[in-house]
Design a protein around this motif. Structure first.
Motif, PDB file in Angstrom:
ATOM      1  N   ALA A  35       0.849  -1.194   0.000  1.00  0.00           N
ATOM      2  CA  ALA A  35       0.000   0.000   0.000  1.00  0.00           C
ATOM      3  C   ALA A  35       0.877   1.234   0.000  1.00  0.00           C
ATOM      4  O   ALA A  35       1.731   1.414   0.879  1.00  0.00           O
ATOM      5  CB  ALA A  35      -0.916   0.001   1.223  1.00  0.00           C
ATOM      6  N   VAL A  36       0.670   2.111  -0.979  1.00  0.00           N
ATOM      7  CA  VAL A  36       1.523   3.290  -1.147  1.00  0.00           C
ATOM      8  C   VAL A  36       0.647   4.514  -1.376  1.00  0.00           C
ATOM      9  O   VAL A  36      -0.456   4.420  -1.935  1.00  0.00           O
ATOM     10  CB  VAL A  36       2.506   3.079  -2.316  1.00  0.00           C
ATOM     11  CG1 VAL A  36       1.765   2.957  -3.634  1.00  0.00           C
ATOM     12  CG2 VAL A  36       3.557   4.164  -2.377  1.00  0.00           C
ATOM     13  N   LEU A  37       1.126   5.677  -0.927  1.00  0.00           N
ATOM     14  CA  LEU A  37       0.409   6.921  -1.153  1.00  0.00           C
ATOM     15  C   LEU A  37       0.420   7.292  -2.633  1.00  0.00           C
ATOM     16  O   LEU A  37       1.378   6.998  -3.348  1.00  0.00           O
ATOM     17  CB  LEU A  37       1.041   8.047  -0.329  1.00  0.00           C
ATOM     18  CG  LEU A  37       0.941   7.890   1.193  1.00  0.00           C
ATOM     19  CD1 LEU A  37       1.806   8.942   1.885  1.00  0.00           C
ATOM     20  CD2 LEU A  37      -0.494   7.990   1.668  1.00  0.00           C
ATOM     21  N   ALA A  38      -0.644   7.925  -3.065  1.00  0.00           N
ATOM     22  CA  ALA A  38      -0.770   8.330  -4.470  1.00  0.00           C
ATOM     23  C   ALA A  38       0.110   9.546  -4.727  1.00  0.00           C
ATOM     24  O   ALA A  38      -0.238  10.672  -4.366  1.00  0.00           O
ATOM     25  CB  ALA A  38      -2.227   8.638  -4.794  1.00  0.00           C
ATOM     26  N   GLN A  39       1.265   9.306  -5.334  1.00  0.00           N
ATOM     27  CA  GLN A  39       2.175  10.379  -5.719  1.00  0.00           C
ATOM     28  C   GLN A  39       2.537  10.152  -7.188  1.00  0.00           C
ATOM     29  O   GLN A  39       3.471   9.395  -7.488  1.00  0.00           O
ATOM     30  CB  GLN A  39       3.435  10.373  -4.857  1.00  0.00           C
ATOM     31  CG  GLN A  39       3.158  10.574  -3.378  1.00  0.00           C
ATOM     32  CD  GLN A  39       4.445  10.668  -2.593  1.00  0.00           C
ATOM     33  OE1 GLN A  39       5.158  11.668  -2.649  1.00  0.00           O
ATOM     34  NE2 GLN A  39       4.763   9.613  -1.843  1.00  0.00           N
ATOM     35  N   PRO A  40       1.812  10.747  -8.113  1.00  0.00           N
ATOM     36  CA  PRO A  40       1.988  10.456  -9.538  1.00  0.00           C
ATOM     37  C   PRO A  40       3.436  10.550  -9.997  1.00  0.00           C
ATOM     38  O   PRO A  40       4.136  11.528  -9.741  1.00  0.00           O
ATOM     39  CB  PRO A  40       1.121  11.528 -10.215  1.00  0.00           C
ATOM     40  CG  PRO A  40       0.072  11.844  -9.202  1.00  0.00           C
ATOM     41  CD  PRO A  40       0.759  11.738  -7.876  1.00  0.00           C
ATOM     42  N   LEU A  96       6.009   9.014  -8.978  1.00  0.00           N
ATOM     43  CA  LEU A  96       7.075   8.879  -7.998  1.00  0.00           C
ATOM     44  C   LEU A  96       7.340   7.437  -7.589  1.00  0.00           C
ATOM     45  O   LEU A  96       8.462   7.082  -7.258  1.00  0.00           O
ATOM     46  CB  LEU A  96       6.747   9.706  -6.745  1.00  0.00           C
ATOM     47  CG  LEU A  96       7.859   9.819  -5.706  1.00  0.00           C
ATOM     48  CD1 LEU A  96       9.103  10.487  -6.297  1.00  0.00           C
ATOM     49  CD2 LEU A  96       7.383  10.599  -4.484  1.00  0.00           C
ATOM     50  N   THR A  97       6.334   6.589  -7.635  1.00  0.00           N
ATOM     51  CA  THR A  97       6.517   5.241  -7.112  1.00  0.00           C
ATOM     52  C   THR A  97       5.615   4.255  -7.844  1.00  0.00           C
ATOM     53  O   THR A  97       4.729   4.644  -8.607  1.00  0.00           O
ATOM     54  CB  THR A  97       6.216   5.212  -5.600  1.00  0.00           C
ATOM     55  OG1 THR A  97       6.593   3.954  -5.056  1.00  0.00           O
ATOM     56  CG2 THR A  97       4.752   5.469  -5.326  1.00  0.00           C
ATOM     57  N   ALA A  98       5.839   2.964  -7.594  1.00  0.00           N
ATOM     58  CA  ALA A  98       4.983   1.930  -8.163  1.00  0.00           C
ATOM     59  C   ALA A  98       3.608   1.979  -7.508  1.00  0.00           C
ATOM     60  O   ALA A  98       3.480   2.410  -6.362  1.00  0.00           O
ATOM     61  CB  ALA A  98       5.624   0.557  -7.945  1.00  0.00           C
ATOM     62  N   PRO A  99       2.557   1.535  -8.195  1.00  0.00           N
ATOM     63  CA  PRO A  99       1.211   1.589  -7.619  1.00  0.00           C
ATOM     64  C   PRO A  99       0.988   0.519  -6.556  1.00  0.00           C
ATOM     65  O   PRO A  99       1.726  -0.469  -6.473  1.00  0.00           O
ATOM     66  CB  PRO A  99       0.312   1.342  -8.836  1.00  0.00           C
ATOM     67  CG  PRO A  99       1.153   0.523  -9.763  1.00  0.00           C
ATOM     68  CD  PRO A  99       2.562   1.031  -9.572  1.00  0.00           C
ATOM     69  N   VAL A 137      -3.149  -8.362  -8.278  1.00  0.00           N
ATOM     70  CA  VAL A 137      -3.892  -7.174  -8.725  1.00  0.00           C
ATOM     71  C   VAL A 137      -3.039  -5.947  -8.433  1.00  0.00           C
ATOM     72  O   VAL A 137      -2.219  -5.957  -7.514  1.00  0.00           O
ATOM     73  CB  VAL A 137      -5.259  -7.027  -8.016  1.00  0.00           C
ATOM     74  CG1 VAL A 137      -6.247  -8.073  -8.496  1.00  0.00           C
ATOM     75  CG2 VAL A 137      -5.101  -7.092  -6.497  1.00  0.00           C
ATOM     76  N   ARG A 138      -3.256  -4.889  -9.210  1.00  0.00           N
ATOM     77  CA  ARG A 138      -2.565  -3.620  -8.977  1.00  0.00           C
ATOM     78  C   ARG A 138      -3.498  -2.467  -9.305  1.00  0.00           C
ATOM     79  O   ARG A 138      -4.338  -2.570 -10.223  1.00  0.00           O
ATOM     80  CB  ARG A 138      -1.301  -3.497  -9.842  1.00  0.00           C
ATOM     81  CG  ARG A 138      -0.300  -4.594  -9.652  1.00  0.00           C
ATOM     82  CD  ARG A 138       0.997  -4.324 -10.380  1.00  0.00           C
ATOM     83  NE  ARG A 138       1.850  -3.413  -9.606  1.00  0.00           N
ATOM     84  CZ  ARG A 138       3.081  -3.074  -9.966  1.00  0.00           C
ATOM     85  NH1 ARG A 138       3.585  -3.544 -11.099  1.00  0.00           N
ATOM     86  NH2 ARG A 138       3.804  -2.267  -9.219  1.00  0.00           N
ATOM     87  N   CYS A 139      -3.361  -1.366  -8.583  1.00  0.00           N
ATOM     88  CA  CYS A 139      -4.107  -0.166  -8.931  1.00  0.00           C
ATOM     89  C   CYS A 139      -3.617   0.335 -10.295  1.00  0.00           C
ATOM     90  O   CYS A 139      -2.419   0.263 -10.593  1.00  0.00           O
ATOM     91  CB  CYS A 139      -3.909   0.910  -7.871  1.00  0.00           C
ATOM     92  SG  CYS A 139      -4.705   0.543  -6.287  1.00  0.00           S
ATOM     93  N   SER A 140      -4.532   0.846 -11.086  1.00  0.00           N
ATOM     94  CA  SER A 140      -4.194   1.170 -12.472  1.00  0.00           C
ATOM     95  C   SER A 140      -3.778   2.615 -12.675  1.00  0.00           C
ATOM     96  O   SER A 140      -3.037   2.926 -13.607  1.00  0.00           O
ATOM     97  CB  SER A 140      -5.392   0.864 -13.384  1.00  0.00           C
ATOM     98  OG  SER A 140      -6.539   1.579 -12.953  1.00  0.00           O
ATOM     99  N   GLY A 141      -4.246   3.528 -11.826  1.00  0.00           N
ATOM    100  CA  GLY A 141      -3.959   4.938 -12.049  1.00  0.00           C
ATOM    101  C   GLY A 141      -3.078   5.534 -10.979  1.00  0.00           C
ATOM    102  O   GLY A 141      -2.626   4.859 -10.053  1.00  0.00           O
ATOM    103  N   ASP A 142      -2.797   6.841 -11.120  1.00  0.00           N
ATOM    104  CA  ASP A 142      -1.957   7.549 -10.168  1.00  0.00           C
ATOM    105  C   ASP A 142      -2.735   8.081  -8.975  1.00  0.00           C
ATOM    106  O   ASP A 142      -2.154   8.451  -7.961  1.00  0.00           O
ATOM    107  CB  ASP A 142      -1.244   8.719 -10.853  1.00  0.00           C
ATOM    108  CG  ASP A 142      -0.200   8.246 -11.847  1.00  0.00           C
ATOM    109  OD1 ASP A 142       0.418   7.204 -11.591  1.00  0.00           O
ATOM    110  OD2 ASP A 142      -0.021   8.922 -12.875  1.00  0.00           O
TER     111      ASP A 142
END
Length: 331
Positions: free
Chosen positions: A258-263, A265-268, A280-285
């Protein structure tokens, strides 16, 4: 009652087919049912969030906005049928080291935690706990945990039960140099908790860099490690995500990233299966969730074998060769 009648009908049918007595047929079917139950994997629907990034704890409106975003994702997870929802590090607020610095923002020094709007944070956490209870949703949430002065706070994960209570809390142990020097008090112990027979462990911050943390959780018999982070420090940093994949594969358990949404900057955010692949992975930023059904496969031989391999099974097969043997015998 219907299930009981159906079972009795099966017992009578077996007795008629095999010539066994009713009691003997009952014994065999009960044994078979117990074996089937043991062989079934314990499954649970897990959601992982990629939540909004907020770094100024002085901003009451931003703290409220963060709380609203968390609750929005909780409702999404509930609609998706999730039993547990996993959030990133600092989901309520990830305090900026320069904003908190007593000599900042140009230089980093000891954090002034009086700048934090603690009252607003408590209100948002109370609203999150209430919603967790209303939805019946276990919620694992990254937040700063205040200690009595003059002690620095912990960087923590709250484990909020489906009853709306803080069931337990994990405090980051392996802090970065800045965190331990200027910002936080380190934790001291691992944390496990269970939901519906599935056992979870927690890791936080930069702890993906420390394989002993993840190996320890394998020894504690977890089915999934929930790793929460703010993300890497470099653009397009995928190292944290790759390390979590490796830990899942090495230890043969599920891992949630689980990562913060930082377009950019990092993997989802995503969920890794025990073979090290992304389930599964989140698709957007932006803020979002994804879900996967997780649990231990009781017939998977890899994890028990690796435990045996670490336990000295090779010792009887080791031989000592004479180092004085001719070099021609080496080929």
């Amino acid at each position: 009652m219907t299930e009981n009648r159906n079972f009795k009908r099966r017992v009578r049918a077996r007795a008629a087919k095999t010539g066994e007595s009713y009691t003997t047929a009952l014994m065999h079917l009960r044994q078979a049912s117990a074996e089937d139950l043991v062989a079934q994997p314990r499954l649970l629907r897990l959601a992982v969030a990629q939540s909004g990034y907020f770094d100024d704890p002085r901003d009451a409106a931003a703290l409220h906005h963060a709380g609203e975003g968390i609750r929005h994702l909780m409702r999404e997870a509930h609609r998706a049928g999730a039993r547990v929802l996993h959030f990133p590090e600092g989901a309520t607020c990830f305090p900026n080291k320069r904003i908190m610095s007593t000599i900042g923002p140009r230089e980093i020094g000891p954090s002034d935690w009086r700048r934090f709007e603690w009252t607003v944070l408590r209100k948002e956490l109370d609203a999150i706990r209430t919603l967790a209870r209303d939805l019946g949703l276990w919620t694992v949430l990254g937040s700063v945990h205040k200690l009595t002065e003059p002690h620095r706070p912990h960087n923590s994960l709250y484990v909020i039960s489906d009853k709306g209570a803080v069931a337990t809390r994990y405090d980051e142990r392996m802090l970065s140099n800045t965190k331990v020097s200027f910002m936080y008090t380190p934790g001291t112990i691992p944390l496990t908790f269970e939901v519906d027979g599935v056992r979870f462990g927690c890791a936080l911050g930069i702890e993906c860099h420390f394989p002993e943390i993840f190996g320890e959780y394998e020894q504690l018999n977890v089915d999934c490690v929930l790793f929460s982070t703010s993300g890497g420090a470099l653009a397009n940093d995928i190292a944290f995500a790759a390390e979590v994949q490796g830990h899942a594969s090495i230890n043969r358990y599920w891992a949630s990233f689980a990562v913060l949404a930082q377009p950019g900057l990092t993997a989802p955010s995503g969920i890794v299966s025990p073979d090290g692949q992304w389930a599964v992975r989140c698709s957007g930023d932006g803020p979002s969730i994804v879900v996967a059904d997780i649990g231990r496969d009781p017939v998977d031989p890899a994890r028990p074998w690796r435990r045996s391999a670490r336990g000295g099974i090779y010792d009887p097969h080791i031989v000592s060769d004479d180092p004085r043997s001719s070099s021609r015998d080496m080929f």
